[in-house]
Design a protein around this motif. Structure first.
Motif, short mmCIF file in Angstrom:
data_model
loop_
_atom_site.label_atom_id
_atom_site.label_comp_id
_atom_site.label_asym_id
_atom_site.label_seq_id
_atom_site.Cartn_x
_atom_site.Cartn_y
_atom_site.Cartn_z
N SER A 77 -14.18 -20.15 10.41
CA SER A 77 -14.95 -19.32 9.49
C SER A 77 -16.21 -20.01 8.98
O SER A 77 -17.13 -19.36 8.50
N GLY A 78 -16.24 -21.34 9.07
CA GLY A 78 -17.35 -22.08 8.47
C GLY A 78 -17.09 -22.43 7.04
O GLY A 78 -17.89 -23.13 6.41
N MET A 148 -10.64 -11.59 -6.19
CA MET A 148 -10.50 -10.68 -5.05
C MET A 148 -10.59 -9.21 -5.46
O MET A 148 -10.96 -8.35 -4.66
N ASN A 149 -10.25 -8.94 -6.71
CA ASN A 149 -10.19 -7.55 -7.17
C ASN A 149 -11.41 -7.10 -7.96
O ASN A 149 -11.46 -5.95 -8.41
N VAL A 194 -26.00 -9.41 -8.76
CA VAL A 194 -25.00 -9.66 -7.75
C VAL A 194 -24.76 -11.18 -7.68
O VAL A 194 -25.69 -11.96 -7.89
N TRP A 195 -23.51 -11.57 -7.45
CA TRP A 195 -23.19 -12.99 -7.36
C TRP A 195 -24.03 -13.67 -6.27
O TRP A 195 -24.24 -13.12 -5.20
N ARG A 196 -24.46 -14.91 -6.54
CA ARG A 196 -25.13 -15.72 -5.53
C ARG A 196 -24.08 -16.49 -4.74
O ARG A 196 -23.98 -17.72 -4.80
N ARG A 197 -23.25 -15.77 -4.02
CA ARG A 197 -22.27 -16.42 -3.16
C ARG A 197 -21.72 -15.42 -2.16
O ARG A 197 -21.74 -14.21 -2.38
N GLU A 203 -12.24 -15.44 0.27
CA GLU A 203 -11.28 -14.95 1.26
C GLU A 203 -10.80 -16.06 2.20
O GLU A 203 -9.63 -16.05 2.64
N ASP A 204 -11.67 -17.03 2.51
CA ASP A 204 -11.34 -18.08 3.48
C ASP A 204 -11.01 -19.42 2.83
O ASP A 204 -10.85 -20.43 3.53
N TYR A 205 -10.90 -19.45 1.52
CA TYR A 205 -10.69 -20.70 0.80
C TYR A 205 -9.39 -21.38 1.23
O TYR A 205 -8.34 -20.74 1.35
N GLU A 206 -9.48 -22.70 1.46
CA GLU A 206 -8.31 -23.49 1.83
C GLU A 206 -7.97 -24.47 0.71
O GLU A 206 -8.87 -25.10 0.15
N ARG A 207 -6.66 -24.60 0.44
CA ARG A 207 -6.22 -25.52 -0.62
C ARG A 207 -5.10 -26.41 -0.09
O ARG A 207 -3.93 -26.24 -0.42
#
Length: 280
Positions: A77-78, A148-149, A194-197, A203-207
């Motif tokens: 995903s990058g 997410m919501n 609008v968010w600057r992101r 959605e792709d965040y890894e922890r």
């Protein structure tokens, strides 16, 4: 907050990544890494305060602020964990920084201490702000549910201010307005924001579990926790200090997870105290 910084950029692979730089290029370097959905200029108050003595470099993480959004490819995903850590490597190499102090908040703290564990020769000291090495954090999970919501768009800047107030109710009105302005951008001409992101950073965040990396850190380290935080608990912060020999822990009143924004004076004092211990 009058701008006294320079905005610059560098490349990591095919991404153009933005950062803001404060202070003199002749001063010792300090690299700041923000958390999820924040941006380089979320650090403005702290950056300006430290810029008299340090070359302060604040990165817009990929997919945030004015940095490029990643395009999915066959390699992923990058927005993998290793991608964010590689951005630290590229920035330090590109600017030929000599052993910067790393300061990381939340997700940025995880990237910072992971980099430091792998590259102790490239880091002089580490400040980890309100984040843990665990793979699961109940408060963080609740935060993600909200992210997410909610919509990426906001009817007005005032609505953004109230959204930020809900996460950091110890912050001043000046700080809340500043964060709302730098974390969003105008959408059209009717006052919408609008968010600057990139939404995919959520959605792709890894922890991943990072305790192995944490205990292998070999540079002077302080953990800074806001006592009103419900993300980094007191118990976990104490465990982090106990597991990493020689590390320090500062637990401070007057703010929670975003302590550096809620109580910027106390945060600055804590960082300066830690840096003073390195001189002894």
């Amino acid at each position: 907050m009058s701008p006294k910084y320079q905005r610059k950029s560098f490349h990591n692979g095919n991404l153009d990544l933005s950062y803001v730089e404060w202070g003199s290029s002749e001063s010792p370097p300090m690299l700041l890494l923000h958390g999820l959905q924040d941006c380089a200029r979320s650090w403005d108050v702290f950056s300006r305060a430290m810029s008299g003595e340090y070359r302060v470099i604040s990165l817009d993480s990929r997919g945030h602020g004015r940095s490029d959004f990643s395009v999915p490819s066959s390699s992923g995903s990058g927005y993998r964990f290793v991608d964010y850590v590689s951005d630290i490597t590229s920035l330090i190499d590109d600017l030929a920084l000599e052993a910067p102090i790393l300061v990381g908040h939340s997700a940025g703290g995880r990237y910072a201490f992971s980099y430091a564990s792998l590259n102790p020769q490239n880091v002089s000291a580490l400040v980890v702000v309100d984040i843990d090495p665990d793979s699961v954090n109940q408060s963080s999970s609740s935060m993600f549910d909200r992210y997410m919501n909610e919509s990426d768009e906001w009817p007005s800047l005032d609505e953004v201010v109230e959204r930020i107030r809900s996460r950091q109710n110890f912050s001043s009105e000046t700080m809340l307005n500043h964060q709302a302005e730098v974390m969003t951008k105008p959408l059209g001409t009717d006052g919408k924001r609008v968010w600057r992101r990139d939404r995919r950073v959520i959605e792709d965040y890894e922890r991943p579990d990072l305790w192995k990396e944490w205990v292998s850190i070999a540079v002077p380290t302080v953990i800074i926790r806001g006592r009103q935080s419900n993300l980094l608990t007191h118990q976990t912060a104490v465990r982090m200090r106990e597991k990493l020999s020689g590390s320090l822990l500062a637990e401070l009143e007057g703010g929670g997870h975003w302590f550096y924004q809620e109580s910027p004076g106390a945060f600055e004092s804590a960082v300066r105290w830690f840096l003073s211990t390195l001189e002894n």
